[in-house]
Design an enzyme around this catalytic site. Sequence first.
Site, PDB file in Angstrom:
ATOM      1  N   GLY A 194       0.820  -1.203   0.000  1.00  8.64           N
ATOM      2  CA  GLY A 194       0.000   0.000   0.000  1.00  8.64           C
ATOM      3  C   GLY A 194       0.858   1.259   0.000  1.00  8.64           C
ATOM      4  N   CYS A 195       0.227   2.395  -0.249  1.00  5.18           N
ATOM      5  CA  CYS A 195       0.966   3.657  -0.401  1.00  5.18           C
ATOM      6  C   CYS A 195       1.523   4.142   0.940  1.00  5.18           C
ATOM      7  CB  CYS A 195       0.089   4.711  -1.053  1.00  5.18           C
ATOM      8  SG  CYS A 195      -1.516   4.955  -0.256  1.00  5.18           S
ATOM      9  N   TYR A 196       0.664   4.289   1.936  1.00  7.50           N
ATOM     10  CA  TYR A 196       1.145   4.721   3.250  1.00  7.50           C
ATOM     11  C   TYR A 196       2.192   3.738   3.786  1.00  7.50           C
ATOM     12  CZ  TYR A 196      -2.699   8.167   3.799  1.00  7.50           C
ATOM     13  OH  TYR A 196      -3.558   9.229   3.673  1.00  7.50           O
ATOM     14  N   THR A 225       4.285   1.811   2.276  1.00  9.37           N
ATOM     15  CA  THR A 225       5.577   1.962   1.610  1.00  9.37           C
ATOM     16  C   THR A 225       6.378   3.114   2.205  1.00  9.37           C
ATOM     17  OG1 THR A 225       4.740   1.025  -0.455  1.00  9.37           O
ATOM     18  CG2 THR A 225       6.680   2.438  -0.611  1.00  9.37           C
ATOM     19  N   SER A 226       5.717   4.254   2.387  1.00 10.18           N
ATOM     20  CA  SER A 226       6.455   5.417   2.910  1.00 10.18           C
ATOM     21  C   SER A 226       6.961   5.164   4.323  1.00 10.18           C
ATOM     22  CB  SER A 226       5.576   6.673   2.872  1.00 10.18           C
ATOM     23  OG  SER A 226       4.606   6.662   3.904  1.00 10.18           O
TER      24      SER A 226
END
Lengths: 344, 344, 344, 344
Positions: free
Chosen positions: C147-149, C151-152
């Site tokens: 997911g995007c969050y 990954t960060s």
Amino acid sequence: MLKVGVIGAIGYVGAELIRILINHPKVKLEAISSTSYIGETISSIYKNFYGKVNLICTDMEEVIKKSDLVFAALPHGLSEEIAELTFKENKILIDLGADFRLSKEEDYKKWYGLNFLFKDLHKNSIYALPEFNRSKIKNYKIIANPGCYPTSIELGLMPALKNNFISVDNIICDSKSGATGAGRTLSLKSHYTEVNENLSAYAIGNHRHTPEIVECLSKISGKKVSITFTPHLLPINRGILSTIYCNLKKEICLEEIHKSYAEFYKNEPFINIMPLGETAQIKDVKYTNNCNISLHQDHNKNQLIIISVIDNMLKGAAGQAVQNMNILMDFEETDGLDFIAFSN
Amino acid sequence: MLKVGVIGAIGYVGAELIRILINHPKVKLEAISSTSYIGETISSIYKNFYGKVNLICTDMEEVIKKSDLVFAALPHGLSEEIAELTFKENKILIDLGADFRLSKEEDYKKWYGLNFLFKDLHKNSIYALPEFNRSKIKNYKIIANPGCYPTSIELGLMPALKNNFISVDNIICDSKSGATGAGRTLSLKSHYTEVNENLSAYAIGNHRHTPEIVECLSKISGKKVSITFTPHLLPINRGILSTIYCNLKKEICLEEIHKSYAEFYKNEPFINIMPLGETAQIKDVKYTNNCNISLHQDHNKNQLIIISVIDNMLKGAAGQAVQNMNILMDFEETDGLDFIAFSN
Amino acid sequence: MLKVGVIGAIGYVGAELIRILINHPKVKLEAISSTSYIGETISSIYKNFYGKVNLICTDMEEVIKKSDLVFAALPHGLSEEIAELTFKENKILIDLGADFRLSKEEDYKKWYGLNFLFKDLHKNSIYALPEFNRSKIKNYKIIANPGCYPTSIELGLMPALKNNFISVDNIICDSKSGATGAGRTLSLKSHYTEVNENLSAYAIGNHRHTPEIVECLSKISGKKVSITFTPHLLPINRGILSTIYCNLKKEICLEEIHKSYAEFYKNEPFINIMPLGETAQIKDVKYTNNCNISLHQDHNKNQLIIISVIDNMLKGAAGQAVQNMNILMDFEETDGLDFIAFSN
Amino acid sequence: MLKVGVIGAIGYVGAELIRILINHPKVKLEAISSTSYIGETISSIYKNFYGKVNLICTDMEEVIKKSDLVFAALPHGLSEEIAELTFKENKILIDLGADFRLSKEEDYKKWYGLNFLFKDLHKNSIYALPEFNRSKIKNYKIIANPGCYPTSIELGLMPALKNNFISVDNIICDSKSGATGAGRTLSLKSHYTEVNENLSAYAIGNHRHTPEIVECLSKISGKKVSITFTPHLLPINRGILSTIYCNLKKEICLEEIHKSYAEFYKNEPFINIMPLGETAQIKDVKYTNNCNISLHQDHNKNQLIIISVIDNMLKGAAGQAVQNMNILMDFEETDGLDFIAFSN
């Protein structure tokens, strides 16, 4: 205190009306309605009202019953039936939709695809742009509040037309509006990522505000006016800027035009003619009922360029509706509307 | 690999040139210069280059020495001296400033307040708009890269003028540009809180791009063209949308105009004529070298409305400069420029 | 050329996949599908593809048939059936949804309300964060793209956890995302006027990315990690910035931490550890597959503050999916992904 | 009517003070000053005042002479000399700068690099956060108006600290502010294209508001409070959202905390405790003097998450200054400040 109500309270214009009316010194907002939100508190839908406004949405009939003056902020085609009810009961309707803006049924049919439901009501209605026909407004009980784009364009052109400075044949109106103009209804065109970092024109050559502008400008000038009108969607919330191009009839210097504009609007509380050299911009009128106008001349020909800016939700909708109410009721015209724009 | 350099590397256009040139398959970016940042790494100023580009700013002379082709992205008035140097050494200069855009010194004097420093150089320079005069560009060593607004307007009008569809007397160009157009120089006009949630027109009737547009359109049509040009500042980073109003000479249907536009640009890699019914918008060309054009007709008169959109930093500046380099060097015209716009 | 296809082509992630794959040097995009747009051309829906991509939406089966590797960009709950099909045919599925991200069915049940449909498939799938488990990815045919969050956050914390610098008990992740993260589905929460000039937190304490982050961080550290995760919606299109607060286990100077981060990621093509004193910001990674990380220490206590930024559509979705494909196929890991961020 | 004046009228806070004071029912704005604009009309600088406010900038001495109460909106280090003058003449100074916010000279020295110029004046000044120490404010003639970030954080934490719900050791304050907070001074950090479509943290671990927050929270709780404070710059004009993470001392349900917050602030005209399940967001307080607070608990541990939002220019600066004036003068506390937020 005048008893007022708002029909169509949950749209953006309805919500803006509520905000103004709650703080208006001479009215009491008695009731609001919304077909889809009956029984719900306005502050549960618009959190900005939390702790300030606790009205509960009811239905249209209840609003009319409790109010002496009713505002309707609905899609076109829904206000004639309301007008039929309010007129019968000798109440005032200020309609922010398009139903009573066009005087000719054929125009309404052509641009909106509908016939007039109650033809007689239209004779008892007035297109109410205070700076144009303030004195007549008080004679009517059905008030057609002008559209947002038309307000910016009509105010920008009125002195030039009245003074016969410009040709009526070929007026170009290039208008740009913030996204509140598209309302609260969901649409890909109003999706954040589609509007942000973009500019797009729409309804080129066939926007429904065209016949309204033509009719009002023609009334102002006494001649059939011809316009080209192109609206654009800006990535901002509020404001309309119209850049208007017109051909001067004879050589006339900008100073003289400016002087006649300043004279024409000198007693208007909401119109500012900017000094020559200044350019009207959206941020100076945003969140106010003002219309700022600046005048410019092209470098190499007899062309007048007019910049006219308003807040589409205020002078272009809810603010002007309250201004019309103030006129109808002999209140101070600025009551509830004396907003100063934010510096930033 | 062609050795290239960038003078004026720290402005927004310079930085965009660097981004393109670093990824260009047939060039090597040898040197960059900036008067104010000599000795500093580009990635210490533009963090987006961190880990990707480590060039150090040097001076102009060093850039010319190391390069066979030089890009200059400077304020007007500084490029003639550079051209004097590159021309002497038989190198190519692609100038993104205004110094070589106007062919008549009197126009340059009138609009920019300066005389030509080296008159002879001007005879050896060309205003290079590939879609207009691609075949001639290769004969020159001093290339005047068109301005951003002019590019959008000239591409939008070229087929209509070439086909003699429209009157040349009264063309209205209402243009709107993103804030990168104002560059990196600090100014209250580019301060975040002044631009955000605002729209403003500026330089009405006297913007310096006016004579450039007039000269190019007149060359295209073979007649003296007269325009009114009004630029506006949009609260977005990138993109120009020009809404162009012109009077059709005779009744001609939109389908025919559309067909001739499509035909005119059919081999152009960067121009898209949108299908009738579609409207060109900024987001579809942002971050690309494309120009999208849509055609519209007003509802009640013989008026053509052209919407032309570009990215002001690419087709309006750095992209077009690289396109011109590609033409000059017989590279594929799309080398380094084949960007697809982001969907959001 | 590898034959690839995209299922769920019309969502924002699907469209971004198409943009990358069309320009990828080693693949051919054979087919795309969308339940709601069968028979429609991608460029009629996303105008940015006009003149560039003319693929027509077909159905899922057709995409699987024509492709050796399939990307699925769908809401959760729809990918297991696709995996069942691709796995049977020995094709590769890179799933950008959540169906294969959690290894424990009980977590999936708790956070997504669904059971695993095909339990065996999950054993044959891998959560593929290249910088964490690159070497294992090639052994799998079902790839769960992070997911995007997550990954960060995972990239931001990995070196600190691996080096045992921080306590695993109380990690605060305050994340902010652009509006593309909410996708193309209409919702009042994604309506332009609601997002613009606003900031709002959402799903506080119960966002579905929480178990994914916890599972991955726990695998990284070898201990059960506990986090608090709060996402916020930013008025921008692209980008995630996570501000991560962790307690240092013992006094350790920032220089040492920085050195170990730089060492840890020294061979990673997409990770930049910013120099001490610099602060990672969204604009420097927007429209790239990069993750920039900066390290900071609080003034008065043993606390490490990590800023980690990515483009949610690229490293947070489509870009990382293509990176995973590159790894699986032994392509250069940067193939099709070597974007430099725009300076403005 | 109370005679008031504004020193530092041309900064954003000064302009906002003018807007409020012009419409305040019980004061007369007698004079404004600005070192750089002496002799200029405010409406020639801020066009939003055109037609509404015509005050001319004079000097500081003139403002003090003409006013009984003076607002100073200046960079730190300039207000002590003004206080020396107003105090001598028994006038009231409401200082919106930092000069009187810290009670200990050593803190001022450490964080601002300056000594106290007039030590005795500091004993006669008060840090005036009405919701904390309203009753004491009236005893002072030198009023230190709180900073913007501190206001949002202190109001968010006060009930939790007073009720001893949370540990004072490790409070994380992740704050995000609109760009007006950086003021009108030109800087690349406030350049439109740098702020737009970006998010960045700054002054991590060393922002000057840190000691102010620590001192006020310590006074509130009676213990030495330790915080981590990270500010971020948002691409919006107005508003601060602080996400505050604190460790609950013992298991206590969110309902109980919510009840005690509601009770604590029940008589406060400007504080709204949002119902459980709602999340405070910037748009609901923008352009108002309100502070909205919502309360949340993490899914898996005893952690309280507080969201506190204000308009940085109003409750965070000019609005709170006028609120303090109202308290000092025994006006209604909401006089001139009873703004309802716009719905869009």
